[in-house]
Design a protein around this motif. Structure first.
Motif, PDB file in Angstrom:
ATOM      1  N   ILE A  23       0.907  -1.189  -0.126  1.00 14.22           N
ATOM      2  CA  ILE A  23      -0.198   0.009   0.028  1.00 14.22           C
ATOM      3  C   ILE A  23       0.739   1.150  -0.073  1.00 14.22           C
ATOM      4  CG2 ILE A  23      -1.629   1.472   1.262  1.00 14.22           C
ATOM      5  CD1 ILE A  23      -2.676  -1.366   2.401  1.00 14.22           C
ATOM      6  N   ALA A  30      -7.267   1.544  -0.171  1.00 13.58           N
ATOM      7  CA  ALA A  30      -5.970   1.197   1.001  1.00 13.58           C
ATOM      8  C   ALA A  30      -6.791   0.684   2.085  1.00 13.58           C
ATOM      9  CB  ALA A  30      -4.925   2.113   1.049  1.00 13.58           C
ATOM     10  N   THR A  33      -8.612  -2.188   2.012  1.00 16.51           N
ATOM     11  CA  THR A  33      -7.916  -3.410   2.175  1.00 16.51           C
ATOM     12  C   THR A  33      -7.521  -3.793   3.517  1.00 16.51           C
ATOM     13  OG1 THR A  33      -7.117  -3.146  -0.162  1.00 16.51           O
ATOM     14  CG2 THR A  33      -5.573  -4.453   1.223  1.00 16.51           C
TER      15      THR A  33
END
Length: 234
Positions: A23, A30, A33
């Motif tokens: 990331i 992000a 995730t």
């Protein structure tokens, strides 16, 4: 029994998941995730404890203004300055504009640290560790340790970049405080860094003191006496 199970989970974070691209920035993708990977981590941990994991959500409070003039972000637990965990609904609220500024100034991991620290409070709450009989500083440093556990897990998934831990250290220069006589003292930057790396290097077992093993949380949600119904990163 619960305490013994938790101690046995110290190395669990090192064996979950598969590698993903790193990331590189603070983006909705992000955040999504990181959130999804933390859910996988803690579901696995709670499954080992024979307990159901009540998943906390990351909630952007940017649109929740008390008034248009003041533009104050808020959650069911009050104003959101950077981020806080709200025990009333079990979610993590963050101020996107503030954390975006931190990401630009100190790096994306500095902003993610705020969310991951608050996720640590969510885990404390679900394990019965977020109790009013514990000193606030003790709770905060334990959450920093849990943040280290979670960051190590993300690192094991190859989600960290080489400079991300440097950004974490820089962030604790902002999040730590030296007001040791204050009832809201969370820990000095040095103490918070120490506890973060304790979790990062040694796992979850290192975060739990023998006398402070988790207990089942009460049926009714209780607030910590020093921080009302929220626990903040500051």
């Amino acid at each position: 029994m619960l305490g013994r199970k938790l101690i046995a989970l110290g190395g669990l974070i090192w064996v979950l998941g598969s590698a993903l691209p790193a990331i590189a920035e603070w983006t909705p993708a992000a955040k999504s995730t990181v959130e999804s990977k933390l859910v996988l981590l803690w579901r696995s941990v709670f499954r080992k404890l024979d307990r159901e994991f009540n998943v906390p959500a990351f909630v952007d409070a940017s649109g929740n203004w008390v008034t248009q003039k003041e533009a104050r972000r808020y959650s069911p637990c009050g104003d959101v300055f950077l981020a806080h965990y709200c025990v009333r609904d079990g979610n993590i609220y963050f101020n996107e504009s503030e954390l975006s500024g931190i990401a630009l100034e100190l790096g994306d991991s500095a902003a993610f640290l705020a969310l991951i620290h608050e996720y640590g409070h969510a885990i404390q709450h679900r394990l019965g560790l977020l109790r009013a009989d514990r000193p606030l500083k003790e709770i905060e440093l334990e959450a920093d340790c849990f943040a280290g556990v979670q960051m190590a897990y993300l690192n094991d998934l190859d989600l960290l970049e080489p400079n991300d831990l440097d950004e974490v250290v820089s962030a604790y220069g902002l999040y730590g405080d030296y007001d040791i006589t204050s009832s809201s003292h969370h820990g000095t930057p040095e103490e918070r860094i120490q506890w973060f790396f304790k979790g990062f290097q040694k796992g979850m077992a290192a975060c739990l003191l023998p006398a402070k093993q988790p207990q089942k949380p009460p049926k009714k949600t209780a607030s910590h006496s020093n921080c009302s119904s929220r626990v903040t990163v500051l």
